[in-house]
Design a protein around this motif. Structure first.
Motif, PDB file in Angstrom:
ATOM      1  N   ILE A 191      -5.222   1.647  -1.763  1.00  0.00           N
ATOM      2  CA  ILE A 191      -5.069   0.418  -1.695  1.00  0.00           C
ATOM      3  C   ILE A 191      -5.277  -0.401  -0.348  1.00  0.00           C
ATOM      4  O   ILE A 191      -5.263  -2.170   0.190  1.00  0.00           O
ATOM      5  CB  ILE A 191      -3.479   0.456  -2.511  1.00  0.00           C
ATOM      6  CG1 ILE A 191      -3.856   1.141  -3.471  1.00  0.00           C
ATOM      7  CG2 ILE A 191      -2.506  -0.797  -2.352  1.00  0.00           C
ATOM      8  CD1 ILE A 191      -4.410   0.023  -4.138  1.00  0.00           C
ATOM      9  N   GLU A 192      -4.545   0.269   1.070  1.00  0.00           N
ATOM     10  CA  GLU A 192      -4.258  -0.199   1.952  1.00  0.00           C
ATOM     11  C   GLU A 192      -6.186  -0.601   2.468  1.00  0.00           C
ATOM     12  O   GLU A 192      -6.004  -1.477   3.428  1.00  0.00           O
ATOM     13  CB  GLU A 192      -4.302   0.420   3.216  1.00  0.00           C
ATOM     14  CG  GLU A 192      -2.729   0.881   3.354  1.00  0.00           C
ATOM     15  CD  GLU A 192      -1.548   1.949   4.154  1.00  0.00           C
ATOM     16  OE1 GLU A 192      -0.787   1.214   4.868  1.00  0.00           O
ATOM     17  OE2 GLU A 192      -2.706   2.229   4.421  1.00  0.00           O
ATOM     18  N   GLU A 193      -7.146   0.537   2.091  1.00  0.00           N
ATOM     19  CA  GLU A 193      -8.193   0.090   2.517  1.00  0.00           C
ATOM     20  C   GLU A 193      -8.699  -0.758   1.898  1.00  0.00           C
ATOM     21  O   GLU A 193      -9.726  -1.681   2.032  1.00  0.00           O
ATOM     22  CB  GLU A 193      -9.190   1.764   2.104  1.00  0.00           C
ATOM     23  CG  GLU A 193     -10.970   1.098   3.158  1.00  0.00           C
ATOM     24  CD  GLU A 193     -11.593   2.274   2.279  1.00  0.00           C
ATOM     25  OE1 GLU A 193     -12.756   2.228   1.812  1.00  0.00           O
ATOM     26  OE2 GLU A 193     -10.844   3.607   1.895  1.00  0.00           O
ATOM     27  N   VAL A 194      -8.744  -1.165   0.407  1.00  0.00           N
ATOM     28  CA  VAL A 194      -9.515  -2.417  -0.205  1.00  0.00           C
ATOM     29  C   VAL A 194      -8.903  -3.486  -0.169  1.00  0.00           C
ATOM     30  O   VAL A 194      -9.317  -4.790   0.406  1.00  0.00           O
ATOM     31  CB  VAL A 194      -9.087  -1.737  -2.201  1.00  0.00           C
ATOM     32  CG1 VAL A 194     -10.169  -1.043  -2.374  1.00  0.00           C
ATOM     33  CG2 VAL A 194      -7.913  -2.489  -2.341  1.00  0.00           C
ATOM     34  N   THR A 195      -7.471  -3.212   0.490  1.00  0.00           N
ATOM     35  CA  THR A 195      -6.834  -5.076   1.029  1.00  0.00           C
ATOM     36  C   THR A 195      -7.023  -5.710   1.858  1.00  0.00           C
ATOM     37  O   THR A 195      -6.759  -6.421   2.512  1.00  0.00           O
ATOM     38  CB  THR A 195      -5.108  -4.970  -0.014  1.00  0.00           C
ATOM     39  OG1 THR A 195      -4.597  -4.349   0.516  1.00  0.00           O
ATOM     40  CG2 THR A 195      -5.134  -4.692  -1.117  1.00  0.00           C
ATOM     41  N   GLY A 196      -6.872  -4.407   3.302  1.00  0.00           N
ATOM     42  CA  GLY A 196      -6.282  -4.641   4.449  1.00  0.00           C
ATOM     43  C   GLY A 196      -5.418  -5.085   5.246  1.00  0.00           C
ATOM     44  O   GLY A 196      -4.655  -5.224   5.784  1.00  0.00           O
ATOM     45  N   LEU A 197      -4.483  -4.286   3.604  1.00  0.00           N
ATOM     46  CA  LEU A 197      -2.930  -4.564   4.473  1.00  0.00           C
ATOM     47  C   LEU A 197      -2.790  -3.337   4.799  1.00  0.00           C
ATOM     48  O   LEU A 197      -2.855  -2.455   4.402  1.00  0.00           O
ATOM     49  CB  LEU A 197      -1.899  -5.114   3.309  1.00  0.00           C
ATOM     50  CG  LEU A 197      -2.539  -6.821   2.467  1.00  0.00           C
ATOM     51  CD1 LEU A 197      -2.402  -6.757   1.419  1.00  0.00           C
ATOM     52  CD2 LEU A 197      -2.649  -7.155   3.448  1.00  0.00           C
ATOM     53  N   THR A 198      -1.251  -3.357   5.169  1.00  0.00           N
ATOM     54  CA  THR A 198      -1.046  -2.368   5.891  1.00  0.00           C
ATOM     55  C   THR A 198       0.672  -2.135   5.186  1.00  0.00           C
ATOM     56  O   THR A 198       1.764  -3.767   5.253  1.00  0.00           O
ATOM     57  CB  THR A 198       0.542  -2.608   6.956  1.00  0.00           C
ATOM     58  OG1 THR A 198      -1.404  -2.314   7.799  1.00  0.00           O
ATOM     59  CG2 THR A 198       0.858  -0.924   7.732  1.00  0.00           C
ATOM     60  N   LEU A 199       0.605  -0.967   4.175  1.00  0.00           N
ATOM     61  CA  LEU A 199       1.809  -1.435   3.374  1.00  0.00           C
ATOM     62  C   LEU A 199       2.961   0.503   3.974  1.00  0.00           C
ATOM     63  O   LEU A 199       2.579   1.200   4.598  1.00  0.00           O
ATOM     64  CB  LEU A 199       1.924   0.388   2.055  1.00  0.00           C
ATOM     65  CG  LEU A 199       1.565  -1.224   0.895  1.00  0.00           C
ATOM     66  CD1 LEU A 199      -0.079  -2.262   1.290  1.00  0.00           C
ATOM     67  CD2 LEU A 199       1.460  -0.878  -0.301  1.00  0.00           C
ATOM     68  N   ASP A 200       4.210  -0.428   3.699  1.00  0.00           N
ATOM     69  CA  ASP A 200       5.025   1.092   4.274  1.00  0.00           C
ATOM     70  C   ASP A 200       5.705   1.767   2.876  1.00  0.00           C
ATOM     71  O   ASP A 200       6.251   1.507   1.725  1.00  0.00           O
ATOM     72  CB  ASP A 200       6.717   0.040   4.928  1.00  0.00           C
ATOM     73  CG  ASP A 200       6.138  -0.890   6.123  1.00  0.00           C
ATOM     74  OD1 ASP A 200       4.685  -0.033   6.706  1.00  0.00           O
ATOM     75  OD2 ASP A 200       6.482  -1.618   6.516  1.00  0.00           O
ATOM     76  N   GLY A 201       6.590   2.909   3.543  1.00  0.00           N
ATOM     77  CA  GLY A 201       6.958   4.143   1.999  1.00  0.00           C
ATOM     78  C   GLY A 201       6.781   5.297   2.662  1.00  0.00           C
ATOM     79  O   GLY A 201       6.157   5.670   3.543  1.00  0.00           O
TER      80      GLY A 201
END
Length: 263
Positions: free
Chosen positions: A253-263
């Motif tokens: 998901i980070e790769e396809v969106t370019g966003l950073t997720l926490d968890g």
């Protein structure tokens, strides 16, 4: 009873009360006058009346708290603030599609603390408190165990204020990874479905706080990975991208969106 316990009870009462009103009008929606706020952005008195019901219920119990709502904007305290989307999925609502929800979050000192998502059509109520887990109709929920992109289904949202290639490029990248996708029209319910394992991810490349803040807390408390809406000092009253997913597909998901997720 602690202040959070009292606010949890008040939030549940508010979304159920607002949801009952919205559902009654949904069944009589031919009587509603539809207005246009912007491109593919509709509103009716159902949205305004539902938000008013929620605000008035909360304000009567916690007059010191503030609000940020989709229909009536911000008012009152910002360190103890309720974020409201009275009908998330208004286009579905007005078209007679029963995929829409009522959203509410309590934010204290800038941090989401309580979350409420209510689907009146199915009587499904998701709730969460920071650090205490996520629940659907009182039963603990967890994100899906999915760990492979080609076994995952991603729920999507599109905003007409977004440059279309940002959306289409992200979607193409996800498809090339083997991910399936759905676009159903309510970020609220889609995030609830990520929290309880029906979907594996939810992505919106441009969204408002009232659309996603409750759902992001739900997913986080269900063991998932989420973006931080206020990261780097971003204000709640300005749109930005948001995403949430099961922990096993965080990297993709980070790769396809370019966003950073926490968890």
């Amino acid at each position: 009873m602690s202040s959070n316990e009292r606010r949890m009870q008040a939030g549940i009462e508010a979304v159920r009360k607002g949801g009952a009103h919205a559902l009654d009008l949904f069944r009589r929606r031919k009587d509603l006058v539809i207005e246009k706020k912007g491109r593919q952005d509709l509103v009716s008195r159902a949205d305004r009346e539902t938000e008013t019901i929620i605000r008035e219920h909360i304000a009567a119990l916690f007059p010191e708290d503030g609000f940020l709502g989709e229909e009536f904007g911000a008012s009152g305290a910002k360190d103890r603030m309720w974020i409201i989307d009275p009908i998330d999925g208004t286009a579905n609502y007005l078209a007679g599609l029963d995929y829409w929800g009522v959203l509410l979050a309590y934010v204290e000192n800038g941090k989401p603390t309580l979350a409420f998502t209510y689907d009146p059509n199915r009587d499904e109520l998701w709730t969460a408190e920071a650090g205490k887990g996520a629940f659907l109709n009182g039963q603990r929920i967890r994100c899906a165990p999915t760990a492979q992109a080609d076994e995952a289904t991603m729920a999507l949202s599109f905003n007409f204020k977004l440059d279309p290639p940002i959306y289409t490029n992200m979607l193409e990248a996800a498809i090339r990874k083997g991910m399936d996708h759905r676009r159903l029209g309510s970020s609220a319910l889609k995030l609830g479905y990520v929290a309880d394992g029906r979907f594996d991810a939810c992505v919106s490349m441009l969204t408002n706080a009232w659309d996603v803040v409750p759902g992001l807390l739900l997913v986080k408390e269900a063991g998932g990975c989420v973006t931080d809406f206020t990261k780097d000092g971003h204000p709640y009253d300005q749109p930005r991208p948001a995403a949430a997913c099961a922990p096993g597909i965080r990297d993709v998901i980070e790769e396809v969106t370019g966003l950073t997720l926490d968890g």
